[in-house]
Design a protein around this motif. Structure first.
Motif, PDB file in Angstrom:
ATOM      1  N   SER A  53      -7.129 -11.194   6.394  1.00 58.93           N
ATOM      2  CA  SER A  53      -7.271 -10.174   7.435  1.00 58.93           C
ATOM      3  C   SER A  53      -8.564  -9.376   7.319  1.00 58.93           C
ATOM      4  O   SER A  53      -9.054  -8.843   8.297  1.00 58.93           O
ATOM      5  CB  SER A  53      -6.085  -9.200   7.362  1.00 58.93           C
ATOM      6  OG  SER A  53      -5.979  -8.644   6.064  1.00 58.93           O
ATOM      7  N   ASP A  54      -9.115  -9.274   6.119  1.00 58.05           N
ATOM      8  CA  ASP A  54     -10.282  -8.422   5.884  1.00 58.05           C
ATOM      9  C   ASP A  54     -11.396  -9.135   5.120  1.00 58.05           C
ATOM     10  O   ASP A  54     -11.752  -8.726   4.016  1.00 58.05           O
ATOM     11  CB  ASP A  54      -9.844  -7.155   5.146  1.00 58.05           C
ATOM     12  CG  ASP A  54      -8.920  -6.300   5.993  1.00 58.05           C
ATOM     13  OD1 ASP A  54      -7.724  -6.668   6.113  1.00 58.05           O
ATOM     14  OD2 ASP A  54      -9.386  -5.296   6.554  1.00 58.05           O
TER      15      ASP A  54
ATOM     16  N   SER B 173     -14.397  -6.422  15.258  1.00 58.29           N
ATOM     17  CA  SER B 173     -13.704  -7.371  14.381  1.00 58.29           C
ATOM     18  C   SER B 173     -12.327  -6.829  14.001  1.00 58.29           C
ATOM     19  O   SER B 173     -12.070  -5.629  14.102  1.00 58.29           O
ATOM     20  CB  SER B 173     -14.542  -7.637  13.131  1.00 58.29           C
ATOM     21  OG  SER B 173     -14.715  -6.447  12.406  1.00 58.29           O
ATOM     22  N   GLY B 174     -11.464  -7.720  13.531  1.00 60.10           N
ATOM     23  CA  GLY B 174     -10.118  -7.329  13.112  1.00 60.10           C
ATOM     24  C   GLY B 174      -9.370  -6.648  14.244  1.00 60.10           C
ATOM     25  O   GLY B 174      -9.344  -7.140  15.365  1.00 60.10           O
ATOM     26  N   ASN B 175      -8.804  -5.453  13.941  1.00 53.14           N
ATOM     27  CA  ASN B 175      -8.060  -4.724  14.963  1.00 53.14           C
ATOM     28  C   ASN B 175      -8.883  -3.623  15.619  1.00 53.14           C
ATOM     29  O   ASN B 175      -8.368  -2.853  16.422  1.00 53.14           O
ATOM     30  CB  ASN B 175      -6.809  -4.095  14.348  1.00 53.14           C
ATOM     31  CG  ASN B 175      -5.896  -5.149  13.753  1.00 53.14           C
ATOM     32  OD1 ASN B 175      -5.751  -6.225  14.297  1.00 53.14           O
ATOM     33  ND2 ASN B 175      -5.311  -4.836  12.609  1.00 53.14           N
ATOM     34  N   ILE B 287       0.646  -2.868  -4.976  1.00 52.16           N
ATOM     35  CA  ILE B 287      -0.688  -2.966  -5.567  1.00 52.16           C
ATOM     36  C   ILE B 287      -1.433  -4.171  -5.009  1.00 52.16           C
ATOM     37  O   ILE B 287      -0.874  -5.259  -4.889  1.00 52.16           O
ATOM     38  CB  ILE B 287      -0.580  -3.054  -7.102  1.00 52.16           C
ATOM     39  CG1 ILE B 287       0.018  -1.754  -7.641  1.00 52.16           C
ATOM     40  CG2 ILE B 287      -1.946  -3.327  -7.737  1.00 52.16           C
ATOM     41  CD1 ILE B 287       0.312  -1.784  -9.126  1.00 52.16           C
ATOM     42  N   GLY B 288      -2.679  -3.963  -4.651  1.00 55.95           N
ATOM     43  CA  GLY B 288      -3.501  -5.061  -4.142  1.00 55.95           C
ATOM     44  C   GLY B 288      -4.969  -4.694  -4.192  1.00 55.95           C
ATOM     45  O   GLY B 288      -5.350  -3.690  -4.816  1.00 55.95           O
ATOM     46  N   ILE B 289      -5.781  -5.514  -3.536  1.00 50.66           N
ATOM     47  CA  ILE B 289      -7.233  -5.286  -3.538  1.00 50.66           C
ATOM     48  C   ILE B 289      -7.724  -5.253  -2.100  1.00 50.66           C
ATOM     49  O   ILE B 289      -7.476  -6.187  -1.336  1.00 50.66           O
ATOM     50  CB  ILE B 289      -7.952  -6.415  -4.309  1.00 50.66           C
ATOM     51  CG1 ILE B 289      -7.558  -6.378  -5.786  1.00 50.66           C
ATOM     52  CG2 ILE B 289      -9.473  -6.302  -4.144  1.00 50.66           C
ATOM     53  CD1 ILE B 289      -7.946  -7.623  -6.547  1.00 50.66           C
ATOM     54  N   VAL B 290      -8.405  -4.177  -1.742  1.00 55.16           N
ATOM     55  CA  VAL B 290      -9.023  -4.110  -0.413  1.00 55.16           C
ATOM     56  C   VAL B 290     -10.252  -3.211  -0.511  1.00 55.16           C
ATOM     57  O   VAL B 290     -10.317  -2.340  -1.380  1.00 55.16           O
ATOM     58  CB  VAL B 290      -8.033  -3.587   0.656  1.00 55.16           C
ATOM     59  CG1 VAL B 290      -7.827  -2.084   0.551  1.00 55.16           C
ATOM     60  CG2 VAL B 290      -8.494  -3.955   2.071  1.00 55.16           C
ATOM     61  N   HIS B 291     -11.232  -3.458   0.344  1.00 57.55           N
ATOM     62  CA  HIS B 291     -12.422  -2.629   0.408  1.00 57.55           C
ATOM     63  C   HIS B 291     -13.038  -2.381  -0.969  1.00 57.55           C
ATOM     64  O   HIS B 291     -13.479  -1.272  -1.271  1.00 57.55           O
ATOM     65  CB  HIS B 291     -12.113  -1.293   1.091  1.00 57.55           C
ATOM     66  CG  HIS B 291     -11.701  -1.459   2.525  1.00 57.55           C
ATOM     67  ND1 HIS B 291     -10.868  -0.587   3.182  1.00 57.55           N
ATOM     68  CD2 HIS B 291     -11.990  -2.424   3.437  1.00 57.55           C
ATOM     69  CE1 HIS B 291     -10.680  -0.998   4.426  1.00 57.55           C
ATOM     70  NE2 HIS B 291     -11.345  -2.118   4.606  1.00 57.55           N
ATOM     71  N   GLY B 292     -13.017  -3.388  -1.808  1.00 60.55           N
ATOM     72  CA  GLY B 292     -13.707  -3.292  -3.090  1.00 60.55           C
ATOM     73  C   GLY B 292     -12.964  -2.602  -4.208  1.00 60.55           C
ATOM     74  O   GLY B 292     -13.515  -2.374  -5.282  1.00 60.55           O
ATOM     75  N   MET B 293     -11.697  -2.247  -4.001  1.00 65.96           N
ATOM     76  CA  MET B 293     -10.953  -1.534  -5.057  1.00 65.96           C
ATOM     77  C   MET B 293      -9.550  -2.103  -5.224  1.00 65.96           C
ATOM     78  O   MET B 293      -8.970  -2.630  -4.282  1.00 65.96           O
ATOM     79  CB  MET B 293     -10.833  -0.050  -4.694  1.00 65.96           C
ATOM     80  CG  MET B 293     -10.136   0.146  -3.350  1.00 65.96           C
ATOM     81  SD  MET B 293      -9.936   1.867  -2.862  1.00 65.96           S
ATOM     82  CE  MET B 293      -9.508   1.657  -1.136  1.00 65.96           C
ATOM     83  N   LYS B 294      -9.033  -1.944  -6.455  1.00 69.65           N
ATOM     84  CA  LYS B 294      -7.622  -2.252  -6.664  1.00 69.65           C
ATOM     85  C   LYS B 294      -6.851  -0.947  -6.518  1.00 69.65           C
ATOM     86  O   LYS B 294      -7.188   0.054  -7.143  1.00 69.65           O
ATOM     87  CB  LYS B 294      -7.389  -2.850  -8.058  1.00 69.65           C
ATOM     88  CG  LYS B 294      -5.939  -3.265  -8.279  1.00 69.65           C
ATOM     89  CD  LYS B 294      -5.717  -3.834  -9.667  1.00 69.65           C
ATOM     90  CE  LYS B 294      -5.950  -5.341  -9.699  1.00 69.65           C
ATOM     91  NZ  LYS B 294      -5.601  -5.927 -11.017  1.00 69.65           N
ATOM     92  N   THR B 295      -5.829  -0.953  -5.680  1.00 69.53           N
ATOM     93  CA  THR B 295      -5.084   0.276  -5.434  1.00 69.53           C
ATOM     94  C   THR B 295      -3.753  -0.075  -4.769  1.00 69.53           C
ATOM     95  O   THR B 295      -3.422  -1.256  -4.636  1.00 69.53           O
ATOM     96  CB  THR B 295      -5.901   1.230  -4.531  1.00 69.53           C
ATOM     97  OG1 THR B 295      -5.225   2.479  -4.448  1.00 69.53           O
ATOM     98  CG2 THR B 295      -6.108   0.675  -3.126  1.00 69.53           C
TER      99      THR B 295
END
Lengths: 271, 410
Positions: A53-54, B173-175, B287-295
């Protein structure tokens, strides 16, 4: 490294051709047919993208492909099943799974390696895992005889370059330009000195990707690299005929059309 | 005037790869690694430079009106009948919210590092306006990336940014929302990293951003701590802030992290945390990874990021700052979800009882504070970060009240 990687990814085969397609774009059967077609036109390995998705490292063309595949719910598990079918139907070249870290994390790293080995995956590329974050994965890869493909960029410092190259597996992926994947007219101005820098410290084959869409570009790279990766240029051809690919009656015609365009654009002219 | 900031205890600072416990890190493509490493180095040097810190504090004083006051809410406290409620008035900043603290800091840092242009992402437009404002003040060209859907929803802020001389880039892009604007600004940065600085609006993204934004926002808590001690002769018993990405909350919490002060973060509960329409990342995420961080983030079981919802556009984010994830896991901070309705009620109460119209974001923090205050004693004191003013939200509130009361706005 798997036997397939050892056989197909070598420095003595001329320019290695490594195409990228997204799993399930526009549907699973098309992905299988396109993969086999790519092998028949001389691909030395297949990079199989898992839709996300990203997709931070991807430009609009591959973002669209991701969207098409996600619209029917394509998952990493589906992609693995695809590889299994491709192998059964005669795919011999190495397959490298290209996936963003979160998809892999949610799937479970251990489960992934177990299944990947069984279905015949040879390598893994995680674009948002730089060297510092990828050590655990690299160890798992080695244990399973698989290759974790590393990226280097023109902005990668000398120190990082030797650090990354020292532990690189399979081949090293050199990013030709800054920014994201996508067709470009020009490479980064420093691309040739950059490739020479990589070549100096890197033992394994080096392949160039990002922005490659023509034979003329490949020719220019020939003295400085062992291979090239083509993503967006192929994916946009797929994007142009999703309708025909979705329909079993017109699918093989569409795959053939994509084949002709790839040969025209990317392969050496016959004369 | 240079205030040396107190050092954080080691357990609350990051390791060399920017981790807070297991959270944080730098999950970015190799094309961005040079940029984030260069930024980390540039930030360290700047924070050791008294002239830089002096510039930062001088501009916040002369241009943004800092220090912002702490206001005691006498009528509100009386009505609730529990602890006494104090507000840290970030709404009185230039541009109407705490976002300017960070925008000034990062733009000065960009200039110090020799970058010629600045880029930023924005959801509701507050960080975009703050960035465009500082860009105008420092004479730097500025591009603001904004989801195409948000561009439509927040047309007034889009106009404000343009008026300030910034270019607003709609992201299709995306939503077409904040998460896609963040992806796009990182993509643009990767391609233009040689002369462009990215000003991240919250304590999110790859290291060193969560640290940089926290350190440019901690002025909120550092001031408030001194102000509370001056007023009361002691620390507050509890402190509250709303949490989307979490920049005003980190700004407030950091000063109190080593103190015996209870800390509370209010997440956006949207329609309710038992529905799909919320942005309660810590309460309902994984917990996951998005936008360059694990959070912690909102995602489906295949790891695809899902779209959050909140009445407040500034809390409408599927992730949360990694330091918040850590503070939640280590139980130093308690995070609870506040629904749209609770936030709107708090907004109306504060307007009617104190003459202060808070932003919908800030109203979440206030609503949680009001809940907790009830159970506390009248000699106890709580501090709420009023992160922004609500002028931007009047259309939304009008719409809600129309729906509820059939046009009766009393």
């Amino acid at each position: 490294m798997t036997d397939r990687m050892r056989e197909y990814i070598t420095k003595d085969k001329g320019m290695l051709f490594i195409p990228f397609i997204t799993a399930g774009d526009p549907d699973n059967e098309s992905t299988i047919q396109i993969a086999l077609m790519l092998q028949s036109v001389g691909a030395n390995a297949l990079e199989l993208g898992i839709p996300y998705s990203d997709p931070l490292a991807d430009g609009p063309v591959i973002q669209q492909a991701s969207k098409r595949a996600l619209s029917h719910g394509e998952t990493l598990l589906d992609a693995m099943t695809l590889v299994k079918t491709m192998r059964r139907q005669g795919l011999k070249i190495p397959v490298i799974i290209f996936t963003y870290a979160n998809v892999l994390l949610q799937f479970g790293v251990d489960v992934f390696f177990q299944q990947a080995k069984t279905v015949g995956v040879d390598g893994l590329l995680v674009p948002d895992l730089p060297y510092e974050e990828s050590r655990l994965l690299a160890d798992s890869c080695l244990k399973k005889d698989m290759s974790l493909i590393s990226l280097v960029a023109p902005t990668t410092s000398k120190h990082r370059l030797s650090m990354i190259c020292r532990e690189a597996q399979g081949f090293i992926y050199c990013v030709s330009s800054l920014g994201v994947t996508g067709v470009r007219k020009k490479f980064h101005p420093d691309v040739f000195p950059f490739l020479r820098r990589v070549k100096k410290v890197c033992q394994i084959p080096i392949a160039v990707g990002f922005g490659i869409s023509s034979f003329e570009q490949v020719e220019k790279l020939e003295n400085n690299a062992d291979g090239f990766i083509v993503g967006s240029a192929i994916v946009s051809l797929i994007g142009q005929c999703t309708k025909q690919l979705n329909d079993p009656a017109t699918r093989s015609g569409a795959v053939d059309q994509i084949r002709r365009q790839i040969c025209e654009k990317l392969m050496a002219p016959v004369n | 005037m240079v205030i040396k900031q107190p050092q954080l205890e080691k357990k609350y600072s990051t390791d060399k790869n920017g981790r807070y416990g297991i959270f944080g890190g730098r999950y970015v493509p190799e094309t961005l690694m040079h940029a984030v490493l260069e930024l980390e180095q540039g930030f360290k040097e700047a924070m050791d430079d008294p002239l830089f810190l002096n510039d930062y504090q001088r501009i916040l004083h002369e241009y943004s009106g800092r220090p912002t006051p702490v206001t005691f809410c006498k009528r509100l406290s009386n009505q609730i009948g529990g602890a006494r409620i104090f507000l840290k008035r970030e709404d009185l900043n230039h541009t109407g919210a705490h976002k300017i603290n960070n925008a000034v800091g990062q733009a000065l840092l960009a200039r110090r590092m020799g970058k010629k242009k600045i880029i930023a992402e924005t959801g509701a437009g507050q960080h975009g306006v703050a960035s465009a404002t500082v860009a105008a003040y420092l004479g730097m060209p500025c591009k603001v990336f904004m989801g195409a859907v948000d561009v439509k929803r927040q047309s007034l802020n889009v106009f404000r940014m343009k008026l300030l001389g910034a270019e607003v880039v709609p992201v299709h892009s995306g939503n077409g929302t904040l998460k896609d604007a963040v992806n796009e600004v990182l993509r643009y940065w990767a391609a233009n990293v040689e002369d462009t600085a990215y000003i991240d609006g919250s304590v999110v993204g790859p290291h060193p951003y969560p640290m940089i934004v926290r350190d440019f926002q901690r002025i909120i808590g550092d001031e408030a701590r001194t102000q509370m001690i001056d007023k009361l002769g002691r620390l507050p018993d509890a402190a509250f802030a709303c949490v989307g990405g979490g920049s005003n909350a980190m700004g407030l919490f950091t000063a109190f992290i080593n103190d015996p002060v209870q800390l509370f973060g209010a997440e956006a509960g949207g329609i309710g945390i038992d529905t799909d329409a919320h942005a309660a990342t810590l309460t309902k995420g994984s917990i996951g990874i998005v936008h360059g961080m694990k959070t912690y983030l909102l995602q489906d079981r295949n790891g695809q990021i899902t779209e959050p919802y909140s009445i407040s556009a500034g809390l409408d984010y599927p992730g949360i700052g990694p330091e918040h994830a850590y503070l939640c896991q280590s139980r130093r901070v308690t995070y609870e979800a506040i629904t749209d309705d609770e936030a709107v009620d708090a907004l109306i109460k504060l307007s009617k009882l104190e003459g202060i119209l808070p932003a919908l974001e800030s109203a979440h923090g206030l609503a949680l504070a009001m809940k907790k205050a009830k159970a506390m004693k009248p000699d106890q004191n709580i501090l709420v970060c009023l992160s922004g003013r609500g002028d931007k939200d009047v259309h939304t509130i009008l719409h809600v009240m129309d729906e509820k009361n059939g046009g009766d706005h009393r």
